[in-house]
Each structure stands twice: as structure tokens, then as C-alpha cells.
Design an enzyme around this catalytic site. Structure first.
Site, PDB file in Angstrom:
ATOM      1  N   LYS A   1       0.813  -1.217   0.000  1.00 34.90           N
ATOM      2  CA  LYS A   1       0.000   0.000   0.000  1.00 34.90           C
ATOM      3  C   LYS A   1       0.851   1.274   0.000  1.00 34.90           C
ATOM      4  O   LYS A   1       2.060   1.233   0.247  1.00 34.90           O
ATOM      5  CB  LYS A   1      -0.931  -0.022   1.221  1.00 34.90           C
ATOM      6  CG  LYS A   1      -1.980  -1.157   1.177  1.00 34.90           C
ATOM      7  CD  LYS A   1      -2.943  -1.049   2.356  1.00 34.90           C
ATOM      8  CE  LYS A   1      -3.985  -2.155   2.335  1.00 34.90           C
ATOM      9  NZ  LYS A   1      -4.971  -2.008   3.448  1.00 34.90           N
TER      10      LYS A   1
ATOM     11  N   ASN B   1      -1.936   0.505   6.747  1.00 38.78           N
ATOM     12  CA  ASN B   1      -1.442  -0.759   7.298  1.00 38.78           C
ATOM     13  C   ASN B   1      -0.603  -1.582   6.314  1.00 38.78           C
ATOM     14  O   ASN B   1      -0.519  -2.798   6.421  1.00 38.78           O
ATOM     15  CB  ASN B   1      -2.582  -1.556   7.934  1.00 38.78           C
ATOM     16  CG  ASN B   1      -3.640  -1.974   6.936  1.00 38.78           C
ATOM     17  OD1 ASN B   1      -3.543  -1.657   5.766  1.00 38.78           O
ATOM     18  ND2 ASN B   1      -4.643  -2.692   7.409  1.00 38.78           N
TER      19      ASN B   1
ATOM     20  N   GLU C   1      -9.835 -10.652  -7.331  1.00 35.99           N
ATOM     21  CA  GLU C   1      -8.836  -9.581  -7.165  1.00 35.99           C
ATOM     22  C   GLU C   1      -7.673  -9.751  -8.140  1.00 35.99           C
ATOM     23  O   GLU C   1      -7.211  -8.771  -8.733  1.00 35.99           O
ATOM     24  CB  GLU C   1      -8.345  -9.578  -5.713  1.00 35.99           C
ATOM     25  CG  GLU C   1      -9.428  -9.132  -4.736  1.00 35.99           C
ATOM     26  CD  GLU C   1      -9.047  -9.285  -3.267  1.00 35.99           C
ATOM     27  OE1 GLU C   1      -9.900  -8.964  -2.417  1.00 35.99           O
ATOM     28  OE2 GLU C   1      -7.925  -9.726  -2.967  1.00 35.99           O
TER      29      GLU C   1
HETATM   30  P1  GTP Z   1      -7.161  -5.858   3.638  1.00 37.18           P
HETATM   31  O1  GTP Z   1      -6.195  -6.967   3.405  1.00 37.18           O
HETATM   32  O2  GTP Z   1      -6.650  -4.500   3.211  1.00 37.18           O
HETATM   33  O3  GTP Z   1      -8.544  -6.169   3.096  1.00 37.18           O
HETATM   34  O4  GTP Z   1      -7.261  -5.768   5.222  1.00 37.18           O
HETATM   35  P2  GTP Z   1      -8.050  -6.703   6.210  1.00 37.18           P
HETATM   36  O5  GTP Z   1      -8.716  -7.827   5.463  1.00 37.18           O
HETATM   37  O6  GTP Z   1      -7.111  -7.044   7.311  1.00 37.18           O
HETATM   38  O7  GTP Z   1      -9.152  -5.728   6.780  1.00 37.18           O
HETATM   39  P3  GTP Z   1     -10.635  -5.404   6.215  1.00 37.18           P
HETATM   40  O8  GTP Z   1     -10.889  -6.132   4.945  1.00 37.18           O
HETATM   41  O9  GTP Z   1     -11.575  -5.562   7.356  1.00 37.18           O
HETATM   42  O10 GTP Z   1     -10.519  -3.850   5.916  1.00 37.18           O
HETATM   43  C1  GTP Z   1      -9.969  -3.421   4.676  1.00 37.18           C
HETATM   44  C2  GTP Z   1      -9.071  -2.249   4.890  1.00 37.18           C
HETATM   45  O11 GTP Z   1      -9.850  -1.140   5.317  1.00 37.18           O
HETATM   46  C3  GTP Z   1      -8.020  -2.422   5.994  1.00 37.18           C
HETATM   47  O12 GTP Z   1      -6.845  -3.043   5.552  1.00 37.18           O
HETATM   48  C4  GTP Z   1      -7.738  -0.989   6.376  1.00 37.18           C
HETATM   49  O13 GTP Z   1      -6.788  -0.433   5.473  1.00 37.18           O
HETATM   50  C5  GTP Z   1      -9.064  -0.318   6.158  1.00 37.18           C
HETATM   51  N1  GTP Z   1      -9.743  -0.138   7.440  1.00 37.18           N
HETATM   52  C6  GTP Z   1     -10.361  -1.084   8.198  1.00 37.18           C
HETATM   53  N2  GTP Z   1     -10.851  -0.533   9.330  1.00 37.18           N
HETATM   54  C7  GTP Z   1     -10.538   0.788   9.251  1.00 37.18           C
HETATM   55  C8  GTP Z   1     -10.782   1.902  10.098  1.00 37.18           C
HETATM   56  O14 GTP Z   1     -11.384   1.797  11.162  1.00 37.18           O
HETATM   57  N3  GTP Z   1     -10.295   3.123   9.660  1.00 37.18           N
HETATM   58  C9  GTP Z   1      -9.636   3.271   8.481  1.00 37.18           C
HETATM   59  N4  GTP Z   1      -9.173   4.472   8.095  1.00 37.18           N
HETATM   60  N5  GTP Z   1      -9.387   2.231   7.662  1.00 37.18           N
HETATM   61  C10 GTP Z   1      -9.833   1.025   8.039  1.00 37.18           C
END
Ligand code: GTP
Ligand code: MG
Length: 138
Positions: A9, A112, A126
Site C-alpha cells: 500500500k 497498514n 482480485e
Molecule cells: P485488507 O487486506 O486491506 O482487506 O485488510 P483486512 O482484510 O485485514 O481488513 P478489512 O478487509 O476488514 O478492511 C480493509 C481495509 O480497510 C483495511 O486493511 C484498512 O486499510 C481499512 N480499514 C479497516 N478498518 C478501518 C478503520 O477503522 N479506519 C480506516 N481508516 N481504515 C480502516
């Protein structure tokens, strides 16, 4: 062998950490079988994270994903999807285990550092969003 989709990212590309992230990926036994650096368009980011479109952080997430180049990848290995989720660590780096990419490099739950697919169905969708079949060389 299984394949998963990965994104390095903007927070990581901006800090010149793509090689450092790739070193963790390769050390874990995952093979990078496709990789390119791209500037995502807003439309690509909105499509990619469409599942989160009703979440309060959606706008912030899309803005972040287009704020700098990303590196999109296909990773291959045994149980690649689950293995990469383990290597990435928890979504919030504050909860991520020692040695994981997010523990090592992530700034916050938003910034992240990496994405990894969460299931075979999402991995296939994807990968197809960003790579043609002949761009993946196992
Ligand atoms: P990905 O691999 O990026 O999909 O991450 P994940 O599967 O661990 O998390 P999820 O799919 O639940 O959320 C997708 C993305 O949304 C996360 O990786 C974060 O970058 C973003 N995200 C999730 N929660 C928050 C939040 O509370 N605030 C913000 N700004 N971003 C969030
Ligand atoms: Mg996710």
C-alpha cells in the site's frame, strides 16, 4: 499450489519499503509470481474495496489507496491465502504479532502497509482485476 493477491500500500511505497516487505514474503516461503507498480485510479480503488462501500471509513480508504503508487502482486505457495494473512498480521498493527509485516512496518489501521485476499473466491476476483493470465508466471 494456491495463489493469493497482495497489495503493497501507499504508506509502504512512500517509505521505500517494497523490498523490505518482499523480503518478509519470500522468507515465509511465498513466491512472487507476478508484480507491478501502478498508480490506482479512484474507480479501481472503489471497485477493489466495493465490499466496504457502506463503512464509515470508505472515503478515507479510497483516498489513501490512490495517494501514491502501490505494488500489486500475485503470491503462490502452499495455503498461500491463509499463510499470507498470517505473515501480514492483524489489520490494526497494534494487535499484530511480532515479525508480521504490519507489526514491522504499518503506521495505523488505515495505513497498514499491505492487503491480502481473505478467501479463494476473492483471490480469483482480485487477481483478475489487475493481471492478465499471461502476466502471471509461476
Ligand atoms: P485488507 O487486506 O486491506 O482487506 O485488510 P483486512 O482484510 O485485514 O481488513 P478489512 O478487509 O476488514 O478492511 C480493509 C481495509 O480497510 C483495511 O486493511 C484498512 O486499510 C481499512 N480499514 C479497516 N478498518 C478501518 C478503520 O477503522 N479506519 C480506516 N481508516 N481504515 C480502516
Ligand atoms: Mg480484507
Amino acid at each position: 499450489l494456491e495463489r493469493t493477491f497482495s497489495i503493497i500500500k501507499p504508506d509502504a511505497t512512500k517509505r521505500n519499503l517494497t523490498g523490505s516487505v518482499n523480503a518478509v514474503i519470500e522468507k515465509a516461503g511465498l513466491r512472487i509470481v507476478a508484480q507491478k507498480r501502478i498508480q490506482m485510479t479512484r474507480q479501481q480503488a472503489e471497485t477493489f474495496y466495493g465490499v466496504h462501500k457502506d463503512r464509515p471509513f470508505f472515503g478515507e480508504l479510497v483516498d489513501f489507496m490512490i495517494s501514491a503508487p502501490v505494488v500489486v502482486q500475485v503470491l503462490e505457495g502452499e495455503n498461500a491465502i491463509a499463510k499470507y494473512r498470517e505473515v501480514m498480521g492483524a489489520t490494526n498493527p497494534a494487535n499484530a504479532a511480532e515479525g508480521t509485516i504490519r507489526k514491522l512496518f504499518a503506521n495505523s489501521v488505515g495505513e497498514n502497509s499491505v492487503h491480502g485476499s481473505d478467501a479463494p473466491e476473492t483471490a480469483a476476483v482480485e487477481i483478475a482485476q489487475f493481471f492478465a493470465g499471461n502476466e502471471i508466471v509461476g
